[in-house]
Design a protein around this motif. Structure first.
Motif, mmCIF file in Angstrom:
data_model
loop_
_atom_site.group_PDB
_atom_site.id
_atom_site.type_symbol
_atom_site.label_atom_id
_atom_site.label_comp_id
_atom_site.label_asym_id
_atom_site.label_seq_id
_atom_site.Cartn_x
_atom_site.Cartn_y
_atom_site.Cartn_z
ATOM 1 N N LEU A 34 0.884 -1.312 0.198
ATOM 2 C CA LEU A 34 0.035 -0.119 0.122
ATOM 3 C C LEU A 34 0.935 1.197 -0.053
ATOM 4 O O LEU A 34 1.850 1.378 0.506
ATOM 5 N N PRO B 34 -5.684 12.986 -0.783
ATOM 6 C CA PRO B 34 -7.142 13.620 -0.981
ATOM 7 C C PRO B 34 -7.842 13.416 -2.210
ATOM 8 O O PRO B 34 -8.888 13.190 -2.559
ATOM 9 N N GLU B 35 -6.970 13.249 -3.434
ATOM 10 C CA GLU B 35 -7.631 13.142 -4.822
ATOM 11 C C GLU B 35 -8.091 11.636 -4.865
ATOM 12 O O GLU B 35 -9.239 11.420 -5.610
ATOM 13 N N ARG B 36 -7.898 10.810 -3.859
ATOM 14 C CA ARG B 36 -8.307 9.564 -3.765
ATOM 15 C C ARG B 36 -9.168 9.411 -2.616
ATOM 16 O O ARG B 36 -9.830 8.411 -2.206
ATOM 17 N N GLY B 37 -9.662 10.505 -1.982
ATOM 18 C CA GLY B 37 -10.703 10.373 -0.810
ATOM 19 C C GLY B 37 -9.833 9.979 0.213
ATOM 20 O O GLY B 37 -10.958 9.265 0.881
ATOM 21 N N ARG C 273 -8.006 7.416 0.348
ATOM 22 C CA ARG C 273 -7.923 6.018 0.366
ATOM 23 C C ARG C 273 -6.484 5.632 -0.196
ATOM 24 O O ARG C 273 -5.892 6.456 -1.092
ATOM 25 N N ALA C 274 -6.048 4.467 0.471
ATOM 26 C CA ALA C 274 -4.483 4.094 0.123
ATOM 27 C C ALA C 274 -4.505 3.671 -1.240
ATOM 28 O O ALA C 274 -5.406 2.919 -1.669
ATOM 29 N N LYS C 275 -3.223 3.663 -2.036
ATOM 30 C CA LYS C 275 -3.261 3.159 -3.383
ATOM 31 C C LYS C 275 -2.428 1.880 -3.193
ATOM 32 O O LYS C 275 -1.447 1.816 -2.557
ATOM 33 N N ARG C 276 -2.700 0.901 -4.008
ATOM 34 C CA ARG C 276 -2.280 -0.316 -3.764
ATOM 35 C C ARG C 276 -1.331 -0.667 -4.931
ATOM 36 O O ARG C 276 -1.849 -0.467 -6.203
#
Lengths: 110, 892
Positions: free
Chosen positions: A64, A69-72, A74-77
């Motif tokens: 991860l 904030p762009e992803r609200g 959420r972490a990026k996998r």
């Protein structure tokens, strides 16, 4: 060593896309890469399902990244090809090359 | 302002549809893409939704397709396989679902009718404790009649079986202060009315004996005591915009202010389904103001009561009878021969619809049987077609039981789908069906699908489906081999004949049923009602509201209005009456009567219906005058004088009354005595008219007395205008003339009289329609069945037929052969159908009017119809038989 079940075409494409992306491969970018190759729209759901399956088979590993904030929030996998995955790709290439050999003449392509 | 987040609904939906693993990252990726897309200025919202949908779908499809999954065994597996099989064979499934679904839809509606009529839910809490009280007079056949105020007060004071008791009756008042002024039906109720029903108001409060003590409405529509009103929800929504601030404000009733204290929910439909509002009637105060005792022999109130806790209905009835018997002893003149009883309120309310039960039950059962038979035929045919598949499966080790289970499960899936389709269709159609078929039923159309109905429909669906598969399986057991070739050769030999005979039989029964209902209906409507309804326009005038109270002004107004109306070129004759025949609008009451010189028979006197009419009414309605004369403008009282001066009291009687009272003598000139609450009055008979049917075409005309309006100017009057040409066209002109005579006079219910006549047979017409529709469907199924069998026969015997042709048989002979086999089917079906019709006769007999169950005409019609239909069905195959060329036949 070969894996238990052979790689499907789509699975192979996804693996290769991950390889291409190096360290930065994540869902959307992998999908975009496959789409670019196949010159048509690729189902988002199919990509994610395949990524999950490949990870189950041990051919990919993921970690991860940061959440933005762009992803609200959420972490990026991010995905990376594992050693087994690399081996599976190599095996596929060998298999396919043998199969392709001899056909090239018939196909008469550049 | 653009949202800084993608559509939340889509995100939530997606989150619900995806497994937990990797969900977060996935959603984040999607949001990132969304942000990027928005930044580049392209429309992102719709795109997001589409992506979300595609993502969810794609994910699941992809996982399923490629991931090896352990195949479940057992019931779940079979059920899944069954569903898949049904989906694959879509055409067959569609036919089954449609056929069974239609049958189930009709069945659902039928269950709804049963629920409303037999289960009879009333919208009041503990409704089984609610009873309607009646006065009875066995000698004159009054078994459940209205009560009198005096007797009601008796019960209220002395009956211990009831925790609350209330009386009610209806009157018409005008909602003044609104534009346009409207006439509404008012329920005048004693204060315990809403307490007895037990239903809380929507807003505000109901009536209370303490708060509303001394309140009543007099005959001129004026309030006495506190003027308070409770509105019905439908009126509140329709004319007052459902304004919740209305409570505490006043509205205008008959030109007086009345305070709105509450609104009752729409479910309350007492004392009448059309009630618009209620006011309090303090019985004792109302009569006391005139120095009178509440009368015991003027019976016009409905009484509703709630049984006290622990009291059985029988005990209440006994107590009522005892009270009535004591009253008969204490007041022999008014109560002699009268008793009292109670019955469940549900009975009183559903009095109208029972007659529809029988024919509907017959039609629905027959239709369902027809559907089941057709299904069985379909299943049999399909089973034959699947023989190969099934035998292969048998070879692979599936036991017979398992195969059967498989079939049953497939059928279960289809049955469930059909049940769902039927329930949905019925739910959608129910409001219209109920409004048309059973309009007097309280709130039936708004009832949600009851759980028991859903369960029953599912049960019927399952049973029908299972039965059809079972029968089909049983019948193909004989040819069940693993050799598909041999199997095909043995199929069709008479395999479907019994089924088709049943289908034909059902069609015959339904056609006979329809024929009987049609005959009954025709006989009903050809009844002479005693007046001419065509070409008459009617309108209701509530004279209290517009005209200043007072007999003189009412007479003047009506007289002038009628004169104006008669001047219209389109009007042939004009008159008015307190109530017209065949309509329930207006004030109708009956009084005991006897001929002058006879001693007062008291409670045993025959009762005559009183109709107060203006001059011209008898002519306008086309009622035949048998003797004497009709009323003229001279039959009036001079109300302006202090003393009731003027012509003597006169009356016109109908033929029934004349024959009952003065058999064989000319009644004109004789004197009739009528009993009113305060005293008796004597009337000189001046004319005799033909009987008119009062309410329904199948009722016998009662004795009737016509009194002149200009002597007794009742506040409610229904106009009847005989017009040249279409009566409805006169409606606007009528309104103009009324307004011209008095701008504040409301006039409503302007309808042609023929509408009322049609409305009175509406139920019969609809039941006939239902049966006819069912019959048509059954006939269609039968025709298809006959066609199928005959066609199969021809195909199977092609070889034989070809040989015959080669040996010199003429084509016409072959055709005749085929047609004969069809006729054979038809005749067997006819026999079966006639038996069915006879067997079901009892269900229908009660609803038939002057029609026996074994009428020749319907049977003849059914016979001809079936024979014709069968010949029609067989025509195609018969023609094909003649076209067989010998060489082709031999080659087959």
């Amino acid at each position: 060593m070969p894996t238990d079940s052979p790689l499907g075409t789509f699975e192979l494409m996804v693996l290769l896309a991950v390889l291409h992306q190096g360290e930065d491969g994540y869902g959307s970018s992998i999908r975009a890469q496959v789409a670019a190759w196949s010159e048509r729209e690729v189902s988002r759901g199919a990509v994610y399902a395949t990524l999950d399956r490949l990870e189950d088979k041990g051919l990919l590993s993921s970690h991860l990244g940061e959440s933005t904030p762009e992803r609200g929030g959420r972490a990026k996998r991010f995905y990376r090809v594992s050693a087994e995955g690399l081996e599976a790709v190599r095996f596929s290439r060998r298999t396919l090359r043998s199969a392709w050999d001899g056909v090239r003449g018939l196909l008469d392509e550049a | 302002m653009k949202p800084d987040r993608p559509p939340r609904g889509a995100t939530r939906l997606l989150a619900a549809l995806l497994p937990a693993r990797g969900r977060d990252a996935l959603l984040g990726d999607l949001q990132e893409d969304w942000t990027r897309r928005r930044a580049s200025g392209r429309p992102a919202r719709l795109w997001y939704w589409r992506q979300a949908a595609a993502l969810a779908a794609g994910y699941h499809l992809h996982r399923r397709r490629t991931r090896p999954r352990p195949r479940p065994i057992g019931l779940a597996a079979d059920l899944g396989a069954a569903a898949r099989h049904a989906w694959r064979d879509r055409r067959f499934s569609a036919v089954v679902v449609l056929l069974l679904g239609a049958g189930l839809g009709v069945t659902t509606i039928w269950f709804g009718v049963l629920h409303a009529l037999v289960v009879r839910p009333l919208p009041y809490p503990e409704a089984e404790r609610l009873v309607a009280l009646h006065e009875t007079h066995v000698a004159s056949g009054v078994l459940a009649g209205p009560a009198s105020p005096g007797n009601f007060l008796d019960w209220h004071e002395h009956a211990a079986s009831f925790e609350s008791l209330a009386a009610s009756y209806t009157s018409e008042v005008a909602l003044t202060g609104l534009d346009p002024v409207e006439s509404i039906l008012l329920g005048e109720v004693t204060p315990e009315f809403f307490t007895a029903l037990g239903i809380p108001p929507l807003i505000g409060r109901g009536f209370s004996p303490v708060e509303e003590a001394g309140a009543w409405l007099d005959n001129a529509g004026r309030f006495h005591g506190p003027a308070r009103v409770v509105l019905h929800e439908s009126l509140w929504r329709a004319r007052f915009d459902a304004d919740s601030g209305l409570v505490g404000r006043t509205i205008g009733i008959n030109g007086q202010p009345a305070e709105v204290i509450g609104v009752m929910p729409a479910a309350v439909r007492l004392p009448s389904p059309d009630v618009g509002a209620w006011v309090v009637w303090d019985v004792a105060a109302g009569y006391g103001a005139g120095g009178q005792e509440p009368p015991r022999n003027s019976r016009f109130v409905d009484v509703v009561a709630r049984l006290a806790p622990g009291v059985a209905p029988e005990a209440a009835r006994d107590e009522l009878a005892a009270l009535a018997s004591r009253a008969a002893t204490d007041h022999p003149r008014t109560n002699g021969g009268w008793s009292a009883t109670s019955r469940p309120l549900a009975d009183a309310v559903t009095d109208g619809g029972q007659h529809a039960l029988g024919p509907l039950a017959a039609a629905v059962s027959l239709l369902l049987l027809g559907v089941a038979t057709s299904l069985t035929a379909l299943q049999t045919a399909r089973l034959e077609g699947r023989r190969t598949e099934l035998s292969v499966r048998a070879a692979l080790g599936a036991g017979r039981a398992r195969l059967l289970r498989q079939l049953m499960l497939e059928n279960l899936v289809l049955a469930a789908a059909a049940a769902l389709a039927g329930l949905v269709a019925a739910h959608l159609a129910a409001p219209r069906v109920f409004a048309l078929l059973l309009p007097d039923l309280p709130g039936a159309e708004t009832a949600p699908p009851q759980p028991w109905i859903v369960a029953a429909v599912l049960a019927v669906a399952t049973a029908t489906g299972a039965a059809s598969v079972g029968v089909a399986a049983l019948r193909s057991r004989g040819g069940g081999t693993s050799d598909p070739l041999r199997a095909r050769a043995t199929t069709g030999r008479g395999a479907d004949r019994p089924l088709v005979v049943i289908e034909v039989g059902l069609a015959v029964a339904l056609v006979v049923l329809t024929g009987l209902l049609a005959q009954s209906y025709l006989r009903l409507v050809s009844q002479d009602p005693g007046f001419e309804a065509e070409g008459v326009l009617t309108a209701r005038l509530n004279l209290e509201a517009g005209v200043s109270a007072g007999a003189a002004s009412r007479v003047a107004f009506v007289e002038q209005l009628l004169q104006e109306l008669r001047r219209e070129p389109a009007v042939e004759a004009a008159g008015g009456a307190t109530f017209l025949p065949m309509t329930r609008v207006g004030a109708y009451f009956d009084r005991p009567y006897w001929k002058a010189g006879q001693t007062d028979p008291g409670g045993d006197a025959p009762r005559g219906w009183v109709r107060i009419v203006t001059p011209g009414l008898i002519e306008a309605l086309g009622i035949e005058l048998h003797a004497g004369r009709s009323f003229t403008a001279d039959d009036r009282f001079d109300f302006s004088a202090a003393e009731r001066d003027g012509a003597p009291r006169v009356a016109i009687v109908n033929r029934t009354l004349a024959e009952n009272t003065w058999p064989g003598i000319d009644p004109v000139g004789r004197v009739l005595v009528m009993d009113y609450p305060q005293r008796v009055y004597e009337y000189r008979v001046v004319g005799v008219v033909e009987d008119v049917l009062p309410e329904r075409l199948d009722s016998a005309p009662p004795p009737e007395i016509y009194l002149p309006y200009f002597q007794i100017p009742y506040p409610g009057l229904t106009l009847a205008l005989r017009t040249r040409g279409d009566p409805a066209r006169l409606a606007p002109r009528l309104r103009e003339l009324v307004v011209a005579a008095n701008a504040l006079q409301p006039v409503d219910r302007i309808v042609p009289l023929s509408d009322a006549l049609a409305a009175s047979v509406r139920n019969e017409r609809l039941v006939l329609g239902w049966a006819g529709a069912a019959g048509a469907v059954a006939l269609l199924l039968a025709v298809i069945g006959v066609y199928g069998v005959v066609d199969l026969v021809v195909r199977r015997r092609t070889r034989e037929l070809g040989i015959r042709l080669a040996l010199g048989a003429r084509p016409a002979q072959l055709r005749a052969m085929v047609l004969r086999s069809a006729l054979g089917l038809a005749l067997s079906g006819l026999a079966l159908g006639t038996l069915l019709a006879l067997a079901g006769s009892r269900l229908v007999a009660a609803s038939l009017y002057r029609t026996a169950v074994l009428e020749p005409l319907p049977l003849a019609v059914a016979t001809v119809t079936i024979l014709a239909a069968s010949l029609l069905a067989a025509w195609g195959p018969a023609r094909r038989a003649t076209r067989i060329t010998p060489d082709r036949a031999l080659r087959e």
